[in-house]
Enzyme design. Structure first.
Site, PDB file in Angstrom:
ATOM      1  CB  CYS A   1      32.110  19.175  33.302  1.00  0.00           C
ATOM      2  SG  CYS A   1      31.138  17.937  34.180  1.00  0.00           S
TER       3      CYS A   1
ATOM      4  CB  CYS B   1      20.754  28.018  44.067  1.00  0.00           C
ATOM      5  SG  CYS B   1      19.314  28.565  43.127  1.00  0.00           S
TER       6      CYS B   1
ATOM      7  CB  CYS C   1      15.791  23.442  38.810  1.00  0.00           C
ATOM      8  SG  CYS C   1      16.754  24.832  38.215  1.00  0.00           S
TER       9      CYS C   1
END
Length: 416
Positions: free
Chosen positions: A69, A109, A202
């Site tokens: 990425c 998270c 999410c």
């Protein structure tokens, strides 16, 4: 202006704007900016009042990701000087999470770099979730571990996870230019797996990677179609040592327009200001709270954020309040559906929009850019940062990016 009146009316009815209307928000002038913020604020207050949900990031495994990425400091071949460490032990992650909860975070998270978890990794994260929930009553836990295989979302749900984050990041049309080692469809599939397993989905985006207005609108409409509960909006942090290191395309004004467009398209979901808000919104962060109802507190995956106490002061000074643990974040019509095992569409066929995830505009495992604070009285002082200076087009501003050196995985206390 007629556009904003129309968008407010549609937002209060949970009605989808046209693509032309969404594009028109991004095309508004600086003279109209405060009107745009005020209009988006009316929609935000209808569904969320003046509450701000705080989220906290625990980076379970940092760096050395096999995915490519372009935005990610943890990517294959990255030369960014970030922290690299393998899995935190459950008790270490629980201790880090407790620091965030003490700072007011309602959701923790849990993020791990990598393409996706093995079944052993899922088991390991399950033990971490159990340790966190045992020590922090009522805390929400969202996992962000990359692409999921069949059955893994169900295992995370059974282990106590409340949500799963996996960001789409950009439009389907441009995804191949950002990442080659997996596809846009792979990301959609993982969000759908989480949703089908009864986890709160999410999924969000990263702005500032050189995309067009049409790309931004496309990805936000895709997020609405996925009908997730929270949409994190990340602003690219151009890390030195990554292919997008020179992509400084955002101004505070553009960031506010992007947030407003997301709010109009996704009126009743948790819109979260995620990675890069300090770098790109800068002194206009308090204005963004009139649009978004959620932020990450303190540091991010591989970059340092604003001090956690500064976040709390900003929320109070702007006239907002931190959302308490006993308050349901989502409006009743969404929270009731989510409690029944997934968000789904809503009465009348008006599906609502996507959600958010972790951080620094980081990689396949992370999705995008969620951050988190943490904090103790003995925390290390934050390093001084240079005051922002207006950059020339294409000029690299590494002084605006503070690489994380503290918190989980280090010997320094986290920042809250």
């Amino acid at each position: 202006m007629d556009l904003l009146n129309t968008l407010v009316e549609k937002g209060l009815r949970r009605e989808l704007p046209t693509r032309e209307e969404a594009l028109a928000v991004l095309a508004t002038s600086d003279d109209e900016l405060l009107d745009v913020v005020a209009a988006a604020g009316k929609v935000r207050r209808q569904w969320f009042g003046r509450r701000v949900k705080l989220n906290y990031l625990v980076n379970l495994k940092s760096g050395l990701c096999p995915e490519d990425c372009s935005y990610c400091s943890q990517r294959l071949g990255s030369k960014a000087e970030i922290l690299k460490y393998t899995w935190l032990k459950p008790e270490e992650a629980s201790q880090a999470a407790a620091a965030g909860v003490a700072g007011g975070a309602k959701r923790v998270c849990l993020v791990a770099s990598g393409r996706g978890p093995t079944d052993r990794d899922v088991e390991r994260v399950g033990k971490t979730i159990a340790a966190i929930k045992e020590q922090n009553e009522g805390v929400e836990v969202c996992a962000c571990l990359g692409l999921l295989a069949d059955g893994q979302a169900e295992k995370l749900r059974d282990a106590g996870a409340d949500a799963y984050n996996h960001n789409l990041n950009t439009s389907e049309a441009t995804y191949g230019a950002i990442t080659k080692t997996h596809t846009y469809a792979d990301r959609v599939d993982t969000v759908q797996k989480a949703h089908a397993a009864g986890l709160s989905a999410c999924s969000g985006l990263i702005a500032g990677m050189g995309e067009s207005d049409e790309d931004l609108v496309d990805v936000v409409y895709s997020l609405r179609e996925l009908d997730s509960d929270s949409v994190p909006v990340n602003f690219l942090i151009p890390f030195e040592g990554t292919p997008l290191a020179k992509e400084w395309n955002l101004t505070p004004q553009r960031c506010l327009r992007i947030l407003a467009m997301v709010r109009f398209v996704c009126p009743d979901v948790e819109v979260r200001i995620a990675g890069g808000r300090e770098v790109h919104l800068r002194s206009m962060q308090p204005l963004a709270l009139n649009i978004a109802n959620s932020i990450f507190l303190g540091d991010y995956l591989t970059s340092e954020g604003q001090a956690g106490q500064a976040d709390l002061d900003m929320i109070a000074d702007a006239g907002f309040e931190v959302e308490g643990a006993g308050t349901t974040t989502l409006p009743a019509h969404r929270s009731e559906v989510a409690a029944g095992g997934g968000c789904g569409s809503h009465a009348g066929g008006a599906s609502v929009c996507g959600s958010g995830g972790p951080a620094d505009s980081d990689g396949a495992g992370c999705g995008s850019a969620c951050g988190g604070c943490s904090g103790h009285a003995e925390e290390a002082p934050a390093p001084a940062q240079a005051a922002p200076v207006q950059a020339e087009a294409g000029e690299v501003r590494p002084d605006l990016v503070a690489v994380r050196r503290r918190g989980a995985g280090t010997d320094l206390a986290p920042n809250a």
